[in-house]
Design a protein around this motif. Structure first.
Motif, mmCIF file in Angstrom:
data_model
loop_
_atom_site.group_PDB
_atom_site.id
_atom_site.type_symbol
_atom_site.label_atom_id
_atom_site.label_comp_id
_atom_site.label_asym_id
_atom_site.label_seq_id
_atom_site.Cartn_x
_atom_site.Cartn_y
_atom_site.Cartn_z
ATOM 1 N N VAL A 17 0.834 -1.191 0.000
ATOM 2 C CA VAL A 17 0.000 0.000 0.000
ATOM 3 C C VAL A 17 0.873 1.247 0.000
ATOM 4 O O VAL A 17 1.781 1.378 0.815
ATOM 5 C CB VAL A 17 -0.941 0.018 1.233
ATOM 6 N N VAL A 18 0.596 2.153 -0.937
ATOM 7 C CA VAL A 18 1.268 3.448 -0.982
ATOM 8 C C VAL A 18 0.260 4.481 -0.491
ATOM 9 O O VAL A 18 -0.772 4.696 -1.115
ATOM 10 C CB VAL A 18 1.741 3.805 -2.405
ATOM 11 N N VAL A 19 0.564 5.078 0.660
ATOM 12 C CA VAL A 19 -0.287 6.108 1.236
ATOM 13 C C VAL A 19 0.191 7.442 0.686
ATOM 14 O O VAL A 19 1.372 7.761 0.763
ATOM 15 C CB VAL A 19 -0.204 6.115 2.783
ATOM 16 N N ASN A 20 -0.730 8.211 0.126
ATOM 17 C CA ASN A 20 -0.383 9.498 -0.455
ATOM 18 C C ASN A 20 -1.305 10.586 0.057
ATOM 19 O O ASN A 20 -2.475 10.349 0.335
ATOM 20 C CB ASN A 20 -0.486 9.422 -1.990
ATOM 21 N N GLY A 21 -0.745 11.766 0.181
ATOM 22 C CA GLY A 21 -1.494 12.961 0.535
ATOM 23 C C GLY A 21 -0.588 14.156 0.318
ATOM 24 O O GLY A 21 0.595 14.003 0.019
ATOM 25 N N ARG A 22 -1.135 15.335 0.469
ATOM 26 C CA ARG A 22 -0.322 16.535 0.247
ATOM 27 C C ARG A 22 0.501 16.908 1.469
ATOM 28 O O ARG A 22 1.510 17.593 1.358
ATOM 29 C CB ARG A 22 -1.212 17.692 -0.180
ATOM 30 N N SER A 23 0.112 16.455 2.655
ATOM 31 C CA SER A 23 0.794 16.814 3.897
ATOM 32 C C SER A 23 1.696 15.669 4.375
ATOM 33 O O SER A 23 1.220 14.548 4.584
ATOM 34 C CB SER A 23 -0.236 17.131 4.980
ATOM 35 N N GLU A 24 2.979 15.949 4.549
ATOM 36 C CA GLU A 24 3.935 14.948 5.038
ATOM 37 C C GLU A 24 3.484 14.387 6.389
ATOM 38 O O GLU A 24 3.533 13.181 6.622
ATOM 39 C CB GLU A 24 5.320 15.576 5.160
ATOM 40 N N GLU A 25 3.014 15.267 7.263
ATOM 41 C CA GLU A 25 2.585 14.839 8.599
ATOM 42 C C GLU A 25 1.415 13.855 8.529
ATOM 43 O O GLU A 25 1.420 12.818 9.191
ATOM 44 C CB GLU A 25 2.192 16.061 9.428
ATOM 45 N N GLY A 45 4.827 5.617 2.441
ATOM 46 C CA GLY A 45 4.159 6.910 2.498
ATOM 47 C C GLY A 45 4.870 7.913 1.612
ATOM 48 O O GLY A 45 6.085 8.037 1.679
ATOM 49 N N VAL A 46 4.104 8.612 0.787
ATOM 50 C CA VAL A 46 4.671 9.627 -0.110
ATOM 51 C C VAL A 46 3.785 10.867 -0.075
ATOM 52 O O VAL A 46 2.624 10.816 -0.474
ATOM 53 C CB VAL A 46 4.758 9.116 -1.567
ATOM 54 N N ALA A 47 4.345 11.971 0.416
ATOM 55 C CA ALA A 47 3.626 13.237 0.390
ATOM 56 C C ALA A 47 3.879 13.901 -0.959
ATOM 57 O O ALA A 47 5.019 14.195 -1.308
ATOM 58 C CB ALA A 47 4.095 14.140 1.528
#
Length: 96
Positions: A17-25, A45-47
């Motif tokens: 699973v690659v979790v992505n979002g605009r916020s690193e936190e 995880g990739v912001a």
């Protein structure tokens, strides 16, 4: 939310699973929670803002195997209006 629940189910089923979002936190928080809740889960995880060509490139650079992904779950992350380098539906050509 629903995206997290889907990611958790996929991780439990053995998917990487690659979790992505605009916020690193936010991304790191979700990735750490998933790793703690799903024994042996493969989580990355990739912001990056996937509403931009630059964000798509960031994801492709950090997770090269994502170019061959089989499932993508998106919600409210992409804007409804086009941005520079993106198509009329608001999604970047690199995603198509």
């Amino acid at each position: 939310g629903i995206g997290y629940a889907i990611a958790k189910g996929l991780a439990a089923a053995g998917a990487h699973v690659v979790v992505n979002g605009r916020s690193e936190e936010t991304v790191l928080d979700a990735a750490h929670r998933l790793a703690g809740e799903v024994q042996g889960a493969a989580i990355t995880g990739v912001a990056a803002d996937l509403g931009t060509a630059e964000g798509v490139q960031q994801l492709a650079t950090r997770v090269p195997e994502a170019a061959g992904f089989t499932t993508q779950v998106r919600h409210r992350g992409l804007r409804r209006t086009p941005r520079s380098g993106c198509g009329s539906r608001g999604t970047c050509e690199a995603l198509n």
